[in-house]
Every structure is written in structure tokens, then in C-alpha cells.
Design an enzyme around this catalytic site. Structure first.
Site, mmCIF file in Angstrom:
data_model
loop_
_atom_site.group_PDB
_atom_site.id
_atom_site.type_symbol
_atom_site.label_atom_id
_atom_site.label_comp_id
_atom_site.label_asym_id
_atom_site.label_seq_id
_atom_site.Cartn_x
_atom_site.Cartn_y
_atom_site.Cartn_z
ATOM 1 N N SER A 48 0.852 -1.182 0.000
ATOM 2 C CA SER A 48 0.000 0.000 0.000
ATOM 3 C C SER A 48 0.884 1.226 0.000
ATOM 4 O O SER A 48 1.752 1.374 0.865
ATOM 5 C CB SER A 48 -0.916 -0.009 1.231
ATOM 6 O OG SER A 48 -1.765 1.125 1.242
ATOM 7 N N ALA A 49 0.693 2.094 -0.995
ATOM 8 C CA ALA A 49 1.522 3.290 -1.125
ATOM 9 C C ALA A 49 0.673 4.543 -0.931
ATOM 10 O O ALA A 49 -0.449 4.477 -0.432
ATOM 11 C CB ALA A 49 2.214 3.295 -2.487
ATOM 12 N N SER A 50 1.201 5.682 -1.322
ATOM 13 C CA SER A 50 0.553 6.958 -1.005
ATOM 14 C C SER A 50 -0.792 7.133 -1.691
ATOM 15 O O SER A 50 -1.736 7.665 -1.094
ATOM 16 C CB SER A 50 1.482 8.117 -1.377
ATOM 17 O OG SER A 50 1.889 8.014 -2.731
ATOM 18 N N ILE A 51 -0.931 6.678 -2.929
ATOM 19 C CA ILE A 51 -2.156 6.914 -3.693
ATOM 20 C C ILE A 51 -3.062 5.692 -3.724
ATOM 21 O O ILE A 51 -4.289 5.828 -3.719
ATOM 22 C CB ILE A 51 -1.801 7.370 -5.125
ATOM 23 C CG1 ILE A 51 -1.180 8.763 -5.087
ATOM 24 C CG2 ILE A 51 -3.030 7.369 -6.034
ATOM 25 C CD1 ILE A 51 -0.729 9.277 -6.435
ATOM 26 N N GLN A 53 -3.375 0.988 -3.265
ATOM 27 C CA GLN A 53 -2.866 -0.283 -2.770
ATOM 28 C C GLN A 53 -3.014 -1.327 -3.871
ATOM 29 O O GLN A 53 -3.838 -1.184 -4.766
ATOM 30 C CB GLN A 53 -3.620 -0.712 -1.512
ATOM 31 C CG GLN A 53 -5.112 -0.898 -1.699
ATOM 32 C CD GLN A 53 -5.851 -1.001 -0.373
ATOM 33 O OE1 GLN A 53 -5.657 -0.189 0.534
ATOM 34 N NE2 GLN A 53 -6.705 -2.022 -0.247
ATOM 35 N N VAL A 54 -2.187 -2.381 -3.808
ATOM 36 C CA VAL A 54 -2.201 -3.390 -4.866
ATOM 37 C C VAL A 54 -2.571 -4.751 -4.292
ATOM 38 O O VAL A 54 -2.177 -5.103 -3.171
ATOM 39 C CB VAL A 54 -0.846 -3.468 -5.601
ATOM 40 C CG1 VAL A 54 -0.587 -2.202 -6.377
ATOM 41 C CG2 VAL A 54 0.286 -3.754 -4.638
ATOM 42 N N LYS A 68 -4.146 -2.530 -8.935
ATOM 43 C CA LYS A 68 -3.888 -1.323 -8.149
ATOM 44 C C LYS A 68 -5.189 -0.541 -8.019
ATOM 45 O O LYS A 68 -5.830 -0.221 -9.019
ATOM 46 C CB LYS A 68 -2.820 -0.479 -8.853
ATOM 47 C CG LYS A 68 -2.420 0.791 -8.130
ATOM 48 C CD LYS A 68 -1.300 1.480 -8.906
ATOM 49 C CE LYS A 68 -0.923 2.813 -8.312
ATOM 50 N NZ LYS A 68 0.148 3.484 -9.096
ATOM 51 N N ASP A 202 10.413 8.123 -10.883
ATOM 52 C CA ASP A 202 10.268 7.728 -9.482
ATOM 53 C C ASP A 202 10.875 6.339 -9.264
ATOM 54 O O ASP A 202 10.176 5.389 -8.918
ATOM 55 C CB ASP A 202 8.778 7.735 -9.100
ATOM 56 C CG ASP A 202 8.562 7.736 -7.594
ATOM 57 O OD1 ASP A 202 9.529 8.010 -6.860
ATOM 58 O OD2 ASP A 202 7.437 7.463 -7.157
#
Length: 213
Positions: A48-51, A53-54, A68, A202
Site C-alpha cells: 500500500s503506497a501513497s495513492i 494499494q495493490v 492497483k 520515481d
């Protein structure tokens, strides 16, 4: 160091949404029950990242993919944060020592970039462009995108399993030529920037993996 560690958590370790949100999002956007879209779907997020989750899933007939899904309310929260930044920039521009840095213009550009990040269809098109650019390169593998299973808030792509470059075990594995890996990575970026004019901006360990082959 503490700031770097905090930022690293944003790459893959942001708290996930409450259970069931991903199903609602996927079924709402793709207009079909989850069970008809995938033979198997892991409701526990892989990361789970900033924008978003996968989730790991399997296509009907085989083929592992990751799905995602945007976090609940992320667009509204981002707009609120951007409005706050815009207000601060407006105040900052009244200070003579900060005016040359054009705070309002900087925030306006940041707002444009963030809004593009929130559009997963743009990310899908970028995946397809990268795949075309590197189709003749045996050292680079771009995950396949599935446009029929993607929307502006849901992105389905091929699951590629490998080592993150931040994993200590990678440096202890004597069978891996890290010098060659570093050289291929540098060549990849030089090709993206100077040949294609289209590059991934990134390159953190959550976005790059080393494949077994």
C-alpha cells in the site's frame, strides 16, 4: 535519517483501506462482479503506497496480475491538501525574499502533476509506451497492462516477481552480478532520457525489481 525512513514507508507501507473497499471500487468502475473478473483475488493487499494499494489476482484461464486500487477518498484529500498549499504559497509570495522562487507557480505545477498521478489510465498508457520503447532490450521487462480491466481508479497489470533493490539478501547473493545490474540500470535511464525523451521519474525500490532471469 528519520525523514528518509518516514518517506520510505510511503513507497509500500501506507496503511491499507478498510476490508471490502477494493471490491466496491473495482465492481463500481468495471461494472461486473469481482468473481467474474478474476478467478482468484487476494483481499489482503500486497503493498500500500501513497495513492493506492495493490492486490494479487489471477485472470480467468490463468495469468497472475496485480490490481492497483486508489485509496478511499484520496482525490478529495489531495485536493484539500493542494488548496492549503496554494494558500500558503499566496502568503509566501508576499515576502520579498521568497517572491523570486514563484511559490504560486510551483504549487500550480505540483497540482497539475498530482492530478495526473491520480489518473490510472494515464499510467496504463505510460506502461504501454515504455513497453514499445524497450521491446528490443533483453535487460528490461515492462509489465503488461490490461486496459479492459483498468479505469482511472483501477489499474490491472502483469505480476512480475523479483527482488527489491532494498532487500539485504540481494547483496549477499554471490550468484548476482550487482555491477552488471547497476550498469544495465544506468544504461536504461540514459536510454530513456537521451534516446526516448520519456522516462520514469520515481525509481524507488517499490517501483523497480530484479527478476530471476
Amino acid at each position: 535519517m528519520s525523514l528518509a525512513e518516514a518517506l520510505q514507508k510511503v513507497q509500500t507501507s501506507v496503511p491499507a483501506d478498510h476490508a471490502g473497499w477494493e471490491r466496491k471500487m473495482i465492481e463500481s468502475d468495471l461494472e461486473r462482479p469481482l468473481e467474474t473478473l478474476f478467478d482468484d483475488f487476494d483481499t489482503v493487499p500486497l503493498a500500500s503506497a501513497s495513492i493506492g494499494q495493490v492486490h494479487l489476482a489471477r485472470l480467468p484461464g490463468g495469468g497472475d496480475v496485480v490490481v492497483k486500487v486508489q485509496h478511499a477518498g484520496i482525490q478529495r484529500r489531495m485536493e484539500v491538501d493542494l488548496d492549503i498549499l496554494a494558500g500558503l504559497a499566496q502568503l509566501a509570495e508576499k515576502l520579498p525574499e521568497l517572491e523570486p522562487y514563484r511559490p504560486q507557480a510551483t504549487v500550480a505545477e505540483f497540482r497539475r502533476v498530482v492530478r495526473r498521478e491520480l489518473d490510472f489510465l494515464r499510467e496504463a498508457r505510460n506502461l504501454q509506451q515504455f513497453a514499445r520503447n524497450f521491446r528490443g532490450n533483453s535487460h528490461v521487462r515492462i509489465p503488461r497492462c490490461y486496459p479492459e480491466l483498468s479505469t482511472s481508479r483501477v489499474l490491472t497489470m502483469e505480476w512480475l516477481d523479483g527482488w527489491r533493490f532494498s532487500e539485504p539478501a540481494l547483496r549477499r547473493d554471490s550468484s548476482i552480478d550487482l555491477s552488471a545490474v547497476a550498469r544495465h540500470g544506468a544504461e536504461m535511464y540514459l536510454e530513456m532520457i537521451f534516446q526516448h525523451g520519456f522516462y520514469h521519474a520515481d525509481p524507488h525500490p517499490g517501483n523497480l525489481v530484479l527478476l530471476a532471469d
